[in-house]
Design a protein around this motif. Structure first.
Motif, short mmCIF file in Angstrom:
data_model
loop_
_atom_site.label_atom_id
_atom_site.label_comp_id
_atom_site.label_asym_id
_atom_site.label_seq_id
_atom_site.Cartn_x
_atom_site.Cartn_y
_atom_site.Cartn_z
N LEU A 1 -0.28 -16.14 -0.70
CA LEU A 1 -1.02 -14.97 -1.23
C LEU A 1 -2.08 -14.47 -0.25
O LEU A 1 -2.12 -13.29 0.08
N VAL A 2 -2.97 -15.36 0.22
CA VAL A 2 -3.99 -14.93 1.18
C VAL A 2 -3.33 -14.55 2.49
O VAL A 2 -3.71 -13.56 3.14
N VAL A 3 -2.35 -15.33 2.91
CA VAL A 3 -1.44 -14.95 4.01
C VAL A 3 -0.14 -14.54 3.32
O VAL A 3 0.66 -15.38 2.95
N PRO A 4 0.07 -13.24 3.09
CA PRO A 4 1.07 -12.77 2.12
C PRO A 4 2.51 -12.76 2.64
O PRO A 4 3.11 -11.71 2.86
N CYS A 5 3.10 -13.95 2.78
CA CYS A 5 4.49 -14.03 3.24
C CYS A 5 5.47 -13.45 2.22
O CYS A 5 6.62 -13.16 2.55
N ARG B 1 8.56 -15.49 -8.61
CA ARG B 1 7.18 -15.17 -8.27
C ARG B 1 7.12 -13.99 -7.30
O ARG B 1 6.25 -13.13 -7.41
N LYS B 2 8.04 -13.97 -6.35
CA LYS B 2 8.06 -12.87 -5.39
C LYS B 2 8.26 -11.55 -6.12
O LYS B 2 7.60 -10.54 -5.81
N GLU B 3 9.18 -11.55 -7.08
CA GLU B 3 9.42 -10.35 -7.89
C GLU B 3 8.14 -9.88 -8.55
O GLU B 3 7.78 -8.69 -8.53
N LYS B 4 7.42 -10.82 -9.16
CA LYS B 4 6.21 -10.45 -9.90
C LYS B 4 5.08 -10.03 -8.98
O LYS B 4 4.33 -9.10 -9.28
N LEU B 5 4.94 -10.70 -7.83
CA LEU B 5 3.89 -10.34 -6.89
C LEU B 5 4.09 -8.93 -6.35
O LEU B 5 3.14 -8.14 -6.28
N ILE B 6 5.32 -8.60 -6.00
CA ILE B 6 5.60 -7.25 -5.50
C ILE B 6 5.37 -6.23 -6.60
O ILE B 6 4.86 -5.13 -6.37
N GLY B 7 5.71 -6.59 -7.85
CA GLY B 7 5.45 -5.71 -8.99
C GLY B 7 3.96 -5.48 -9.19
O GLY B 7 3.51 -4.35 -9.42
N ILE B 8 3.17 -6.56 -9.10
CA ILE B 8 1.72 -6.45 -9.23
C ILE B 8 1.14 -5.52 -8.16
O ILE B 8 0.28 -4.69 -8.42
N GLU B 9 1.68 -5.64 -6.94
CA GLU B 9 1.11 -4.90 -5.82
C GLU B 9 1.51 -3.44 -5.80
O GLU B 9 0.96 -2.67 -5.01
N ARG B 10 2.44 -3.05 -6.63
CA ARG B 10 2.77 -1.61 -6.72
C ARG B 10 1.53 -0.82 -7.16
O ARG B 10 1.39 0.35 -6.82
N ARG B 11 0.66 -1.48 -7.92
CA ARG B 11 -0.57 -0.78 -8.36
C ARG B 11 -1.49 -0.46 -7.19
O ARG B 11 -2.35 0.41 -7.29
N TYR B 12 -1.33 -1.20 -6.11
CA TYR B 12 -2.19 -0.99 -4.94
C TYR B 12 -1.61 -0.01 -3.94
O TYR B 12 -2.27 0.36 -2.97
N ILE C 1 -0.26 -6.62 6.63
CA ILE C 1 0.61 -5.82 5.76
C ILE C 1 -0.18 -5.44 4.51
O ILE C 1 -0.62 -6.32 3.77
N PRO C 2 -0.39 -4.17 4.24
CA PRO C 2 -1.18 -3.77 3.06
C PRO C 2 -0.47 -4.14 1.76
O PRO C 2 0.76 -4.16 1.68
N ALA C 3 -1.24 -4.45 0.74
CA ALA C 3 -0.68 -4.70 -0.58
C ALA C 3 0.05 -3.45 -1.05
O ALA C 3 -0.43 -2.32 -0.89
N GLY C 4 1.22 -3.63 -1.62
CA GLY C 4 2.04 -2.51 -2.06
C GLY C 4 3.07 -2.10 -1.04
O GLY C 4 3.90 -1.23 -1.31
N GLN C 5 3.03 -2.70 0.15
CA GLN C 5 4.03 -2.43 1.19
C GLN C 5 4.78 -3.71 1.53
O GLN C 5 4.30 -4.81 1.26
N THR C 6 5.96 -3.56 2.12
CA THR C 6 6.74 -4.70 2.57
C THR C 6 7.22 -4.45 4.00
O THR C 6 7.19 -3.32 4.49
N ARG D 1 -7.93 -5.60 -9.07
CA ARG D 1 -9.19 -5.13 -8.49
C ARG D 1 -9.34 -5.45 -7.01
O ARG D 1 -10.30 -4.99 -6.38
N ALA D 2 -8.44 -6.26 -6.43
CA ALA D 2 -8.63 -6.69 -5.05
C ALA D 2 -7.30 -6.71 -4.31
O ALA D 2 -6.58 -7.70 -4.35
N PRO D 3 -6.96 -5.61 -3.62
CA PRO D 3 -5.69 -5.58 -2.89
C PRO D 3 -5.65 -6.55 -1.72
O PRO D 3 -4.58 -7.00 -1.33
N ARG D 4 -6.80 -6.90 -1.18
CA ARG D 4 -6.86 -7.85 -0.07
C ARG D 4 -7.67 -9.06 -0.51
O ARG D 4 -8.80 -8.91 -0.97
N LEU D 5 -7.11 -10.25 -0.36
CA LEU D 5 -7.81 -11.48 -0.69
C LEU D 5 -8.71 -11.84 0.48
O LEU D 5 -8.24 -12.35 1.51
N ASP D 6 -9.97 -11.54 0.34
CA ASP D 6 -10.93 -11.68 1.44
C ASP D 6 -11.51 -13.09 1.44
O ASP D 6 -12.63 -13.33 1.00
#
Length: 348
Positions: A313-317, A336-347, A278-283, A252-257
């Motif tokens: 995560l908040v600063v998405p290295c 974790r990097k694998e899973k985070l990038i997978g999660i962000e594909r939804r965004y 860098i937007p969520a879902g991009q690298t 529900r939140a592509p950017r951690l505000d």
């Protein structure tokens, strides 16, 4: 084939069972109608019988069924029955003092368990169990409990054992964190493991996974930056960070505000701010990040700054990858990097 390399590269990775392609490519086998991870232990198909996909959804849309050996629909660890069983047991008994004898009693070979957890999580099962016990002790100390109560809550037999584990994590003994401080540390649970968040009333100063080896050093450096010790407790910024993380993992939140205070050199802070763009879902590659800050020849310095980020995560290295598309290193663990990038594909 969108965003995928040529088929020769993918087939070579399939034959090598290359883990660098976890979360980035899947193979569909036309003779069986099944799609797999490239690391699947099943017999390898001929190249002419392979179709390549970037996501499980694309493979299923093309009519392929998920493999029951490599479990391509979920994160890597979820396909390992041994790991799943022990994680469930740990969640059911977080205060239990797990040992190799417990693993043997369950019919598990401790060395097999150690390798499996190291592969998926970058740490052993017993390390994860100790972190869970330490979390309980932290909670009691933050509420003002006596040291012996916190020690028993954490499941340690001796005060020295508890103090030693605490000092390895925070860089100083627990009694030093019970006195007044401008910054407070608390634990936040996430689907990818516990995190330590250090905040004041205005901003987040540190957010790290509890099992990161550099966490004690990061805590000491932060203490030096603020000219004093970090205490135990919770602020409204902790609550905001926890709520934002929950929304992020729920899709529900592509950017951690969350407001942050960056502790580093001007160059490091410039890199970290660029990471937040860098937007969520991009690298981005390190070279692209160097260009983005107007320092195209500083690729190595950008990589070092990326590695020293203390606000995960908040600063998405984790959104920075190698120029060839490989995931490259991540202090929180490649799994974790694998899973985070997978999660962000939804965004995306």
């Amino acid at each position: 084939m969108l965003d995928l390399p040529d088929t020769d590269t993918l087939y070579a990775a399939l034959l090598a069972r290359d883990p660098a392609w976890e979360g980035r490519a899947l193979v569909g086998v036309t003779t069986t109608g099944i799609f797999c991870r490239l690391t699947c232990p099943a017999r390898k198909p001929l190249p002419q019988n392979c179709r390549w996909f970037a996501t499980p959804d694309a493979a299923q849309a093309a009519g392929f069924r998920p493999c029951r050996r490599c479990y391509p629909l979920g994160p890597t660890a979820e396909g390992d029955a041994l790991v799943g069983d022990l994680i469930a047991r740990l969640e059911a008994r977080p205060g239990h003092r797990w040992s190799e004898s417990d693993l043997l009693a369950l019919g598990h070979d401790p060395s097999t368990v150690r390798r499996a957890f190291k592969r998926h999580f970058g740490q052993s099962f017993l390390d994860m169990a100790r972190a869970a016990r330490l979390k309980g002790g932290m909670g009691r100390l933050a509420k003002g409990s006596a040291m012996i109560d916190a020690q028993l809550e954490a499941g340690f037999d001796s005060a020295s054992g508890f103090r030693g584990a605490f000092a390895r994590l925070f860089g100083h003994a627990p009694h030093q964190m019970r006195q007044g401080s401008d910054l407070l540390a608390d634990w936040i649970d996430t689907p990818l493991g516990g995190m330590i968040a250090i905040c004041d009333d205005q901003a987040l100063h540190l957010l790290e996974f509890i099992d990161r080896k550099a966490l004690p050093d990061g805590l000491r450096r932060l203490s030096t930056h603020v000219g004093g010790r970090v205490g135990l407790g919770r602020t409204a910024t902790h609550d905001l960070t926890e709520a934002q993380l929950a929304a992020y993992f729920a899709g529900r939140a592509p950017r951690l505000d969350v407001p942050v205070t960056l502790h580093g050199t001007p160059f490091q802070q410039q890199v970290w701010r660029a990471l937040q763009d860098i937007p969520a879902g991009q690298t981005r590659s390190y070279a692209q990040l160097a260009h983005a800050i107007g320092r195209p020849t500083a690729t190595r310095a950008v990589a070092r700054a990326n590695a020293t980020n203390r606000i995960a995560l908040v600063v998405p290295c984790h959104r920075v990858i190698g120029a060839d598309g490989t995931l490259t290193g991540y202090a929180g663990g490649l799994w974790r990097k694998e899973k985070l990038i997978g999660i962000e594909r939804r965004y995306a």
